[in-house]
Design a protein around this motif. Structure first.
Motif, short mmCIF file in Angstrom:
data_model
loop_
_atom_site.label_atom_id
_atom_site.label_comp_id
_atom_site.label_asym_id
_atom_site.label_seq_id
_atom_site.Cartn_x
_atom_site.Cartn_y
_atom_site.Cartn_z
N ARG A 202 -18.60 -16.33 -21.41
CA ARG A 202 -19.51 -16.53 -22.34
C ARG A 202 -19.39 -18.12 -22.39
NH1 ARG A 202 -21.70 -12.96 -26.48
NH2 ARG A 202 -21.39 -14.66 -27.95
N GLN A 203 -18.14 -18.67 -22.47
CA GLN A 203 -17.95 -20.17 -22.70
C GLN A 203 -18.40 -20.84 -21.58
OE1 GLN A 203 -16.51 -21.93 -25.54
NE2 GLN A 203 -17.38 -23.48 -24.37
N MET A 204 -18.38 -20.35 -20.22
CA MET A 204 -18.70 -20.97 -19.32
C MET A 204 -19.95 -20.97 -19.23
SD MET A 204 -17.30 -22.57 -16.68
CE MET A 204 -17.65 -23.26 -14.82
N ARG A 205 -20.76 -19.84 -19.56
CA ARG A 205 -22.21 -19.79 -19.46
C ARG A 205 -22.84 -21.01 -20.35
NH1 ARG A 205 -26.40 -17.89 -22.55
NH2 ARG A 205 -28.22 -17.23 -21.44
N SER A 206 -22.19 -21.21 -21.73
CA SER A 206 -22.81 -22.13 -22.35
C SER A 206 -22.55 -23.55 -21.83
CB SER A 206 -22.13 -22.19 -23.80
OG SER A 206 -22.16 -20.94 -24.27
N SER A 207 -21.41 -23.85 -21.29
CA SER A 207 -20.82 -25.10 -20.75
C SER A 207 -21.78 -25.18 -19.54
CB SER A 207 -19.42 -24.88 -20.31
OG SER A 207 -18.89 -26.48 -20.16
N VAL A 208 -21.87 -24.46 -18.92
CA VAL A 208 -22.74 -24.72 -17.72
C VAL A 208 -24.24 -24.99 -17.96
CG1 VAL A 208 -23.84 -23.71 -15.44
CG2 VAL A 208 -21.42 -23.50 -16.07
N LEU A 209 -24.69 -24.39 -19.05
CA LEU A 209 -25.99 -24.58 -19.40
C LEU A 209 -26.34 -26.09 -20.01
CD1 LEU A 209 -27.32 -21.23 -21.08
CD2 LEU A 209 -28.02 -22.06 -18.92
N GLU A 210 -25.27 -26.24 -20.54
CA GLU A 210 -25.24 -27.79 -21.16
C GLU A 210 -25.14 -28.86 -20.07
OE1 GLU A 210 -22.24 -28.17 -24.35
OE2 GLU A 210 -22.30 -30.38 -24.20
N THR A 211 -24.39 -28.51 -19.31
CA THR A 211 -24.09 -29.56 -18.23
C THR A 211 -25.32 -29.60 -17.32
OG1 THR A 211 -22.00 -28.70 -17.84
CG2 THR A 211 -22.76 -30.00 -16.18
N LEU A 212 -26.10 -28.55 -17.09
CA LEU A 212 -27.32 -28.58 -16.27
C LEU A 212 -28.40 -29.49 -16.91
CD1 LEU A 212 -27.82 -24.64 -15.28
CD2 LEU A 212 -27.46 -26.58 -13.83
N GLY A 213 -28.27 -29.67 -18.25
CA GLY A 213 -29.32 -30.73 -18.92
C GLY A 213 -28.84 -32.00 -18.77
N GLU A 214 -27.91 -32.21 -18.39
CA GLU A 214 -27.14 -33.61 -18.22
C GLU A 214 -27.93 -34.49 -17.23
OE1 GLU A 214 -24.96 -35.01 -20.04
OE2 GLU A 214 -24.10 -33.23 -21.00
N ASP A 215 -28.11 -35.82 -17.41
CA ASP A 215 -28.89 -36.74 -16.52
C ASP A 215 -28.53 -36.77 -15.20
OD1 ASP A 215 -30.49 -37.41 -18.89
OD2 ASP A 215 -29.37 -39.28 -19.28
N TYR A 216 -26.93 -36.81 -14.89
CA TYR A 216 -26.57 -36.63 -13.82
C TYR A 216 -26.95 -35.48 -12.96
CZ TYR A 216 -22.65 -34.25 -15.60
OH TYR A 216 -21.82 -33.33 -16.22
N ILE A 217 -27.08 -34.49 -13.59
CA ILE A 217 -27.32 -33.31 -12.51
C ILE A 217 -29.00 -33.60 -12.29
CG2 ILE A 217 -27.90 -30.80 -13.00
CD1 ILE A 217 -24.88 -31.59 -12.87
#
Lengths: 318, 549
Positions: A202-217
């Motif tokens: 669950r933690q990784m899912r949230s974290s990945v979703l957050e990262t996916l929205g970052e500018d560098y991605i």
């Protein structure tokens, strides 16, 4: 870095002394007297109150608690955990064999949770809203909420009794019989790992979703990188920090869960020793097991903290 | 989709719970297992107030029988027993409690004791009670070696018994142990006591090699039992398992039949049941339990059940406190009359437990005729409460002994007390808490297993003697100690035991409720072990056990 480690070690000593003293006092505050239990275990022996007082004196239980603690601590720092009150065995030797079993199970569960949990989290995040995401969400909720003892009993019933796929109790060391050891370990390891897998997924899912929205991605996508490269090179690495923090916490839970899982699966580890000695009011054994568990938790936390710096060079140890 | 998955999982979980529940429910549907009373007992007539076990005993086995022909050899018998498996077992006088059962395969005793109290010579070839010279003389069997090769002789036995005496395991009547010859030993006493010989049958007084102990020291000896037994210790993981392997040089030629014996220390009832039903490496052959529900479940699955009465669960009042209503005999009698014991065992006895009306069960000397039973009579109970000055009852507390007192039966007792106005708060302390309550005194009623020992006078001594320390709030009459001592020192003490039982009855010192049994549940192919025919409920004949296919 070195000064940070030294400072943490000093903190660790303070924590260990506080925990060991608290446990020392608390077990003595519990109802029940080990000498009384020892005597009443054997109906053939008729002891007078004077005999019982003598036994209490021999075990040093008639002295003030602070004196008892100081004596115990001075012996423990020399590696002498003393003898079990109830069973008269050498606690140090007993702990050595029990720690091995608990660590083997706990570390296996930890490694599995470290690999499987984040993997499920990543899959769940990149397939957000799809069947697999929903499935992982449901499994994670069950993993977090289901009590370990209940899951353990359910596993024994299904896989041990009904399906007869796996042994339902006991533990064999891998170097004694590797095949049997693996078969006996599957159920307890899965039960121990279930909670940490669910939490880290669950933690990784949230974290990945957050990262996916970052500018560098977004930049990475814009550069034309394929999904595999974006996820593996950019998303996962940058999503790992909160999961590592969580895994540090999980290590403590894994040590704690040994108490339940080892009792359910009749595994001769530290957890079972703790339960058995608590039920018997065997003070020195409870103290020794608690001390070792505290040491494991304190030093594993230190290792996790040091790992932060390795994973994220921005973290400085001042 | 998410909802559909959640529903599917919920259904799976509900099904799993239902399946677990089904397994437990089968327990209430069992048939009536065989319940042999101790040898030599005359079963009482069945009836509403009878507390007799239901069937005849199995014929006892001679532990020295030489009939080895045709017995299959090989196999490892795996046992789950009541032992904790936490003690080092190498030095018998350092082993406390139920773990003495673990000595059975490896260390032997000088005598055995049957459930009727008969003493059977074993490592001693004979014994003689010499009242003129104030000693019990034991002739030792010759030609026996310990597994370290040293000789089993008077030196070794005297050394063992002196250590036992120091640890308070011998009868308190024994003043000294002396060597009378190379193979003859004397236990000296000032006044003969009936528990001198029966104490020797306890595995707490099993014999180990003096030579090994002295050569290797006590620390080594604690972990390495060296006895004369049919098996030798192979491995021991405290709290988990213990394994014995065959002693090929065992002194009873042709025995043992098994290649080994293993104990698994499993506390959880469900895991025990699963283990009994498992096959292959996890298969368990024998289970020792006092759990009636478990017995019924396994009986229904086709396992052999051997039962041994081990005394009643009783209500023990705080009668010492003169301000307590429980100090009044009428109140204690009212409690006995208000208990519908038959209903309790019908509901929670699983065809294994029986109603108890007396401290001493029908199978033992000291049991009184059924006319002494205070059976269910609610009107009489209410009348007695009125006579005692408590027509509206009073409030008190029930403390259930952990592990042995059935929780649902305790609730039933609480409810029945309510019928005569006794509002009892029911508490289920853990073992430590219960031990503290019993030691420090209590206000109310303990629901306590009052165990019957084979040497029945020891039971009286244990619960009502002057050194009794367990029942600190229990009142008993001043002349009780003298009566116990008389029963203790009279060889044929049936009359004295009956006198003691009458003292309990006349004063209603405790209120027995239902008889507990120790049960050995075994697979059909386990033969010869002679479970439940020996004085200690944990005793069996390891050398004689064999497995058919």
């Amino acid at each position: 870095m070195l000064s940070y480690i030294l400072r943490r070690l000093l903190h660790a000593i303070v924590i260990i002394v506080l925990v060991s003293f608290s446990v020392f006092v608390m077990v003595r505050a519990l109802p029940g007297d080990p000498i009384e239990m020892l005597v009443t275990q054997n109906v053939m022996v008729t002891l007078t109150p004077a005999d019982i007082q003598e036994m209490r004196h021999e075990k040093g239980l008639d002295r003030p608690v602070l004196v008892q603690y100081a004596d115990w601590l001075s012996k423990v720092v020399q590696g002498n955990f003393g003898l079990s009150i109830m069973h008269n065995y050498d606690i140090g030797k007993e702990l050595a064999s029990r720690v091995t079993v608990s660590l083997l199970l706990g570390l296996t569960a930890f490694v599995i949770s470290l690999l499987v949990g984040p993997l499920l989290g990543v899959i769940s995040a990149i397939r957000r809203g799809k069947f697999i995401d929903n499935l992982v969400a449901v499994l994670a909720n069950i993993g977090i909420t289901a009590p370990q003892f209940w899951v353990g009993i359910l596993f024994i019933f299904l896989f041990g009794l009904k399906l007869k796929w796996l042994p339902s109790y006991g533990y064999t060391l891998p170097w004694d019989n590797f095949g049997m050891s693996v078969r006996q370990s599957i159920m307890p390891v899965v039960v121990i790992a279930l909670g940490p897998i669910a939490s880290s997924a669950r933690q990784m899912r949230s974290s990945v979703l957050e990262t996916l929205g970052e500018d560098y991605i977004r930049t990475a996508w814009a550069k034309g990188l394929n999904e595999k490269k974006v996820i593996l090179r950019h998303v996962i690495k940058n999503s790992l920090m909160p999961v590592i923090t969580l895994q540090g916490t999980m290590l403590r839970l894994i040590v704690g869960s040994a108490v339940v899982v080892e009792t359910v699966f009749v595994i001769p580890g530290m957890g079972k020793l703790m339960v058995d000695s608590m039920l018997a009011n065997d003070y020195p054994v409870v103290q020794a097991v608690t001390l070792v568990m505290t040491l494991i938790v304190v030093f594993s936390s230190l290792i996790v903290d040091l790992l932060y710096g390795w994973i994220d060079p921005r973290i400085q140890y001042e | 989709m998410k909802k559909a998955i959640a529903i599917v999982f919920a259904l799976v979980l509900v099904f799993s719970l239902f399946a677990c529940g089904t397994a437990a429910n089968t327990a209430t549907q069992s048939g009536s297992p065989a319940a042999p009373p101790p040898s030599g007992a005359s079963p009482a007539s069945p009836g509403e107030t009878s507390d007799a076990p239901s069937t005849a005993p199995a014929a006892p086995v001679d532990p020295l029988n030489t009939d080895t022909a045709g017995k299959p050899t090989g196999g490892i018998m795996r046992i789950v027993c009541t032992a904790e498996g936490a003690n080092p077992i190498g030095v018998p006088w350092l082993v406390f409690g139920v773990d003495t059962a673990l000595l059975i395969p490896v260390c032997e005793t000088l005598v055995f004791e049957r459930t009727n109290g008969d003493i059977v010579p074993f490592l001693a070839s004979s014994y003689k009670i010499d009242l003129d010279n104030k000693q019990v003389v034991l002739d030792l069997r010759q030609g026996i070696k310990f597994t370290d090769g040293s000789d089993f002789n008077a030196d070794a036995v005297v050394w063992n018994l002196l250590n036992d005496k120091k640890a308070n395991y011998l009868s308190t009547a024994v003043t000294d142990v002396v060597k009378l010859g190379d193979y003859q030993v004397g236990l000296k006493f000032e006044k003969y006591a009936n528990d001198i010989l029966s104490a020797l049958a306890s595995h707490s007084n099993a014999v180990i090699s003096k030579a090994s102990y002295e050569k290797n020291g006590e620390e080594w000896a604690k972990e390495n039992p060296v006895g004369t037994g049919p098996f030798m210790l192979k491995s021991y993981t405290h709290g988990a398992s213990i394994s014995y392997t065959k002693n090929s040089d065992y002194w009873q030629k042709g025995k043992p039949y098994l290649d080994g014996i293993e104990y698994e220390f499993i506390r959880d009832v469900m895991t025990q049941n699963v283990a009994m039903q498992s096959s292959g490496e996890q298969s368990i052959d024998v289970l020792d339990t006092t759990n009636g529900e478990q017995v019924a479940t396994l009986k229904q699955m086709g396992f052999n059940v051997n039962l041994m009465p081990i005394g009643p669960i009783s209500l023990v009042p705080s009668s010492l406190d003169q301000s307590s209503p429980l100090s009044k005999k009428e109140v204690r009698e009212a409690i006995s009359y208000c208990l519908d014991r038959q209903s309790i065992v019908d509901a929670r006895g699983f065809d294994v437990l029986t109603p108890a009306y007396q401290f001493i069960g029908p199978a033992w000397n000291g049991h009184l005729p059924d006319s002494y039973n205070l059976s269910y009579n609610l009107d009489k109970a209410k009348e007695l409460m009125k006579q005692a000055g408590y027509p509206d009852g009073f409030t008190t507390t029930l403390y259930a002994q952990p592990a042995l007192a059935d929780k649902d039966a305790a609730v039933a007792i609480q409810s029945m007390l309510g019928q005569i106005g006794i509002k009892a708060e029911l508490q289920f302390p853990d073992s430590g808490g219960y031990s503290a309550i019993r030691k420090n005194g209590w206000d109310g009623l303990l629901i306590q297993h009052t165990r019957s020992l084979t040497q029945i006078v020891s039971s009286f001594n244990f619960y009502f003697g002057k050194t009794q320390m367990l029942l600190s709030s229990l009142w008993y009459p001043d002349n009780m100690e003298a009566a116990i001592q008389e029963a203790m020192t009279t060889p044929d003490n049936k009359t004295q035991l009956e006198t003691l039982s009458k003292m309990i009855y006349d004063n209603m010192l405790i209120v027995p409720v239902y008889n507990l049994v120790d049960c050995w549940i075994a697979k059909a192919n386990i033969q010869g072990a002679d479970f439940t025919n020996w004085g200690s409920s944990t005793m069996y004949l390891a050398a004689d056990a064999y497995m058919t296919k």
